[in-house]
Design a protein around this motif. Structure first.
Motif, PDB file in Angstrom:
ATOM      1  N   GLY B 245       0.802  -1.219   0.000  1.00 44.53           N
ATOM      2  CA  GLY B 245       0.000   0.000   0.000  1.00 44.53           C
ATOM      3  C   GLY B 245       0.835   1.269   0.000  1.00 44.53           C
ATOM      4  O   GLY B 245       0.507   2.250   0.665  1.00 44.53           O
ATOM      5  N   GLY B 246       1.973   1.240  -0.710  1.00 44.36           N
ATOM      6  CA  GLY B 246       2.812   2.432  -0.783  1.00 44.36           C
ATOM      7  C   GLY B 246       3.775   2.572   0.359  1.00 44.36           C
ATOM      8  O   GLY B 246       4.539   3.531   0.415  1.00 44.36           O
ATOM      9  N   TRP B 247       3.784   1.621   1.296  1.00 46.06           N
ATOM     10  CA  TRP B 247       4.726   1.674   2.413  1.00 46.06           C
ATOM     11  C   TRP B 247       5.854   0.661   2.203  1.00 46.06           C
ATOM     12  O   TRP B 247       5.606  -0.545   2.110  1.00 46.06           O
ATOM     13  N   ALA B 248       7.104   1.146   2.134  1.00 42.45           N
ATOM     14  CA  ALA B 248       8.265   0.249   2.054  1.00 42.45           C
ATOM     15  C   ALA B 248       8.695  -0.078   3.474  1.00 42.45           C
ATOM     16  O   ALA B 248       8.653   0.781   4.360  1.00 42.45           O
ATOM     17  N   ARG B 249       9.065  -1.362   3.687  1.00 37.59           N
ATOM     18  CA  ARG B 249       9.481  -1.693   5.040  1.00 37.59           C
ATOM     19  C   ARG B 249      10.764  -2.523   5.041  1.00 37.59           C
ATOM     20  O   ARG B 249      11.176  -3.109   4.042  1.00 37.59           O
ATOM     21  N   GLY B 250      11.395  -2.499   6.208  1.00 41.82           N
ATOM     22  CA  GLY B 250      12.619  -3.273   6.431  1.00 41.82           C
ATOM     23  C   GLY B 250      12.815  -3.389   7.921  1.00 41.82           C
ATOM     24  O   GLY B 250      11.944  -2.963   8.705  1.00 41.82           O
ATOM     25  N   ASP B 251      13.951  -3.961   8.332  1.00 36.99           N
ATOM     26  CA  ASP B 251      14.207  -4.081   9.767  1.00 36.99           C
ATOM     27  C   ASP B 251      14.326  -2.716  10.435  1.00 36.99           C
ATOM     28  O   ASP B 251      14.261  -2.602  11.656  1.00 36.99           O
ATOM     29  N   TRP B 252      14.537  -1.701   9.637  1.00 35.20           N
ATOM     30  CA  TRP B 252      14.728  -0.337  10.152  1.00 35.20           C
ATOM     31  C   TRP B 252      13.409   0.363  10.439  1.00 35.20           C
ATOM     32  O   TRP B 252      13.393   1.450  11.013  1.00 35.20           O
ATOM     33  N   GLY B 253      12.257  -0.199   9.958  1.00 36.09           N
ATOM     34  CA  GLY B 253      10.959   0.449  10.146  1.00 36.09           C
ATOM     35  C   GLY B 253      10.218   0.505   8.829  1.00 36.09           C
ATOM     36  O   GLY B 253      10.418  -0.358   7.965  1.00 36.09           O
ATOM     37  N   ARG B 254       9.352   1.506   8.635  1.00 30.44           N
ATOM     38  CA  ARG B 254       8.680   1.605   7.339  1.00 30.44           C
ATOM     39  C   ARG B 254       8.512   3.059   6.944  1.00 30.44           C
ATOM     40  O   ARG B 254       8.431   3.958   7.785  1.00 30.44           O
ATOM     41  N   LEU B 255       8.468   3.299   5.645  1.00 35.74           N
ATOM     42  CA  LEU B 255       8.381   4.645   5.109  1.00 35.74           C
ATOM     43  C   LEU B 255       7.420   4.664   3.930  1.00 35.74           C
ATOM     44  O   LEU B 255       7.373   3.722   3.137  1.00 35.74           O
ATOM     45  N   ARG B 256       6.683   5.785   3.827  1.00 37.89           N
ATOM     46  CA  ARG B 256       5.716   5.901   2.740  1.00 37.89           C
ATOM     47  C   ARG B 256       6.436   6.397   1.480  1.00 37.89           C
ATOM     48  O   ARG B 256       7.119   7.416   1.494  1.00 37.89           O
ATOM     49  N   LEU B 257       6.297   5.646   0.389  1.00 33.58           N
ATOM     50  CA  LEU B 257       6.921   6.052  -0.869  1.00 33.58           C
ATOM     51  C   LEU B 257       5.999   6.992  -1.624  1.00 33.58           C
ATOM     52  O   LEU B 257       4.795   7.050  -1.368  1.00 33.58           O
ATOM     53  N   ASN B 258       6.565   7.693  -2.563  1.00 32.25           N
ATOM     54  CA  ASN B 258       5.800   8.552  -3.452  1.00 32.25           C
ATOM     55  C   ASN B 258       5.228   7.680  -4.570  1.00 32.25           C
ATOM     56  O   ASN B 258       5.895   7.393  -5.544  1.00 32.25           O
TER      57      ASN B 258
END
Lengths: 221, 354, 354, 221
Positions: B245-258
């Protein structure tokens, strides 16, 4: 007590003459071969191996092969004798040849490695600045590696004084004709003339010590 | 105007270099890349000191190398002014004679003096190179290259031996001199400041491959892949393990992509250091590891939950957080740069060269 | 807590090094200086690889070297963890055996494994050093130094062989590991980013003399003399030829100093890059030579009337001027740092060491 | 036609024995001296000069001085003869001594320069990691410069086959007792026995060629 120069005076002169001639040969051949071997020329490895061979190959064996080649019945010696009436072995040129072959790697190797080391980039810069190989040799290479050239020449000439194996074979150790300083010491010992042998050894030692100190001054030993 | 064009391939043992590059006559073209990527080899190929396996090199209408036509001009006929990393000044010649060395025959001392003046070397003219400082040597090498009337200029790490506080003025002098001559100029460097402050174009060379080529500001702000980003000093690279749903995630957390990530997601994302800000609201969870005052701004070193380091630039007027504090970082989506995996062997489109 | 204290003199040929330094157990102490200033020699003296002419070195109560008492502990009894610039890994040993090399006898593999884990080297444990990248080698060298249970840590340019985009995370890892052990740590570097992002204290060494020593931010913002300023990357140094009524002047123009100059004037002034702004009013006359967008701000390279370069940082929201434009630069007096001539031989006050 | 081994079989055996003994001596002395000369030890320059001397000093002269020293009436030879009833000259140990002195600089110099070059920092690291000199020698120095050690040993052993000058002086060229392979070739030529001389030369040449190829493989020539 016999005066110093009464002990084989011809041998001292002969050794100096041989040294003088090979010095000139080394100067030309050492620089030319050192430069050539540091460049990507064809048959480089073969030439390199040939020049280096006397570093490991026993001088007596080299001397014997050359004797077979240049002797009166040898592949090269035979026509030389027949058509030019010239015998190389047991003569002054044979002594020079022995000293030259024995000393050449000692002259070429330091020059070659200096050119491959510190001078490599300078040679390349010279090319990009529009100079050819010969101009670069005289304007850059020789001035930059001049200390290595001097060291190589010293080592080579030092070897010429000490060479025995090849000299015995090619020169023949003929008293008054092909008896070098080193051989004269041996001959005097065989004759039981230890006083003369001592003096000649001191003489030869002094000559070599001079070269040795020169080499250490040049920082190459 | 004559460009320097090269399209060549070179191999030595396991190393392979394949690059196609066009160097225009105006401005400076920089080449960057990790050590061993082939930067210096490419310069040496252009100068004629190494021989390509195949391809061609042309300067304007003149062919320097063409495997098909069996043309291979030797270095002395290419007249490429090559400046070596350690300058390779002739140790047995004075500064003036170093500069005069490459002059075409018959020229007087006039031009040598002009170059000595131009590069502020008059006072050292009679010195030997060993008595010069790094910056002075660099100017002598540049004067020598230029006095030989080169048709192109090739420079290998020209500022690496120059003290830091002198580089700025040398760069400016260098830029002036190069601009006067209008030569195709290639600058190989590992110093990104050299690129930013000197180069109009930059090529990124990785493992013998030219991965990106374009105007300096564009390449710096939009690296094509994660390895290019690393070379260009993007410290903040986060691996992406999934996207919903537009959110990239990893062990570092998650961030909303454009944009959405329905059609796949990038292997990594990079975060611009300028732009993110600390917040009490939602955002990446970070721990403040170090705060450095840089004069006009502050550098915050944060640690993410997976202990990855993140470097953020904050304006000086914002109050700096205390060390060790757990806080949150708001990352606006225009501060996120998607970084796909490197597309190996993909040719740079021809349009990049025009 | 045991500090590392040194007060020593060293001479070799024309080079002379005289330094007095106190390295506390907490934080990192950096040493910077131009090449040839004696940074590396100082490290070697501390490690016992070179012998001072006079002076003493103490670690806490333990005397490592004392010329008067004729004490000179050999390197193996000082146990200084020294990391060489090129890492000097043993080429014939695997990574694991390199790390185990310095371990006191009788220790099991346990601690080696701990260090390999800690520095993320598990996967490379059986490799030989030649098969490692620069960053991996650096971590092996650090693990080897730490696994030998050193009493101090001495590092020579630890990041110079590491690719740019990896330095940030390696610095952070390095800082963490060092903080855990609480050892007196000396870091020699020519990279000012290393100093700014790692060091708590910095010493500036010029021509064998420790010219300034203090907290990092203080030394960076207030260099004591013009040479220290140059080492610390202050590009904007202007020579002052005279001073009247509080105005310093030179061929570059004139600037109002903070205070009168009745009691003499500094040899140079430095201008902070952050703070000055372009103006239509009065100010230094400058020509815009280059504008570089750095993301959060712009770097302006200006040329003064005497062709000196000046580097100014402008906020991104200000409109950038066009290249070649003649304009004026307003320099607030808190952006001007007076730089006296170097006071050679002046001892750093003892208070700097406490 | 005489079989190959009928030509001075004792000489081949003797040369191999000398080579075997000096190989062991070179291994110990070469590494020890190479390591010592790369460290700041007292009298380093003197020791270095002594080891290097045979590179320039003529072997005949060195041989003569050693003969005077170790001969039955020499400063060292006299007590050896009187109290131990042992004569060094004209014996197997004399041949070993000749080969050892002539070859030593060829063994020591490559090891020394390798230690001074690539191994210097590694030695220093080893010290800071708590190791002493001996541990460092075995754990670091020898493994790191092993190729240079091998090259030095090859050069030294090659020289032992070819040495003539000092061997003549100290060994005396006594048939069946101190006649090395090199001297046997010379003796066969003096006897006019060219067939045997050729065979011995080929034998010696093959041995040396093997060493030579080994050296080039080691990348040291």
């Amino acid at each position: 007590m016999t005066p110093w120069l009464d002990c084989s005076p011809a041998a001292l002169l002969l050794s100096l003459e041989v040294a003088g001639v090979v010095l000139v040969l080394f100067l030309v051949a050492g620089i030319a071969l050192g430069y050539a071997l540091s460049q990507p020329i064809p048959f480089r490895n073969l030439l390199d191996a040939l020049v280096s061979l006397p570093l490991v190959f026993p001088p007596i064996a080299i001397g014997f092969f050359l004797l077979m080649l240049f002797g009166r019945h040898g592949v090269i010696g035979d026509p030389l004798h027949q058509y030019l009436d010239w015998d190389l072995v047991f003569s002054f040129p044979a002594l020079v040849m022995a000293a030259f072959i024995a000393g050449l790697p000692l002259v070429v190797k330091p020059i070659q490695s200096a050119i491959e080391g510190s001078a490599r980039e300078l040679i390349e810069v010279s090319y990009t600045l529009g100079k050819g190989r010969l101009e670069t040799l005289f304007l850059v290479v020789i001035p930059v590696v001049r200390r290595h050239i001097a060291a190589g020449l010293t080592l080579g000439v030092g070897r010429s004084f000490g060479e025995v194996g090849m000299t015995l074979m090619l020169g023949g150790n003929i008293l008054g004709s092909t008896e070098t300083l080193s051989l004269a010491i041996y001959n005097q010992v065989l004759d039981g003339n230890f006083a003369c042998a001592t003096r000649l050894s001191i003489l030869l030692g002094a000559l070599s010590l001079g070269l040795f100190l020169l080499l250490r001054r040049l920082g190459r030993l | 105007m004559p460009c320097l064009d090269a399209d060549l391939e070179f191999r030595r043992a396991a190393f392979r270099l394949a690059a196609r590059i066009r160097v225009p006559e105006t401005g400076i073209t920089a080449l960057v890349g990790p050590s061993g990527c082939g930067k210096t080899t490419l310069l040496r190929l252009l100068a004629g000191l190494e021989r390509p396996m195949s391809g061609c090199i042309r300067h304007g209408e003149r062919v320097w190398f063409d495997q098909g036509q069996r043309i291979d001009l030797p270095p002395r006929h290419r007249r490429a002014g090559l400046m070596f990393q350690d300058y390779a000044l002739f140790p047995h010649l004075s500064v003036a004679r170093n500069v005069a060395y490459g002059q075409p025959h018959g020229d007087g001392e006039g031009e040598v003096r002009v170059w000595l003046d131009r590069l502020q070397l008059q006072t050292f003219a009679e010195r030997r190179p060993h008595a010069l400082s790094g910056g002075q040597k660099q100017r002598v090498a540049l004067a020598r290259a230029l006095a030989s009337r080169p048709e192109v200029l090739l420079l290998d790490e020209p500022f690496s031996a120059v003290d830091l506080g002198l580089r700025q003025s040398l760069r400016l002098l260098f830029q002036e001199v190069v601009a006067e001559r209008a030569l195709p100029t290639v600058l190989v460097t590992h110093d990104l400041d050299d690129v930013r402050h000197l180069a109009d174009r930059v090529g990124v060379l990785i493992a013998g491959e030219l991965r990106q080529f374009g105007p300096t500001s564009e390449v710096f702000s939009h690296p094509l892949d994660v390895e290019v980003a690393q070379v260009l000093g993007w410290d903040n690279r986060l691996p992406v393990s999934g996207c919903e749903g537009g959110w990239a995630r990893g062990d570092w957390g998650r961030l909303r992509l454009n944009g959405s990530c329905s059609s796949g997601f990038p292997e990594h994302i990079a975060i611009r250091p300028h732009g993110p800000s600390l917040t009490d609201g939602t955002g990446l969870s970070v721990e403040i590891a170090r705060v450095t005052d840089m004069g006009g701004y502050r550098v915050l070193l944060c640690r993410l939950p997976d202990r990855t380091a993140l470097r953020i630039h904050l304006p000086s007027d914002q109050h700096p957080p205390a060390l060790g504090v757990q806080t949150r970082l708001r990352v606006p989506d225009d501060c996120i740069v998607p970084l796909p995996a490197p597309a190996l062997g993909a040719a740079i489109p021809a349009s990049a060269f025009t």
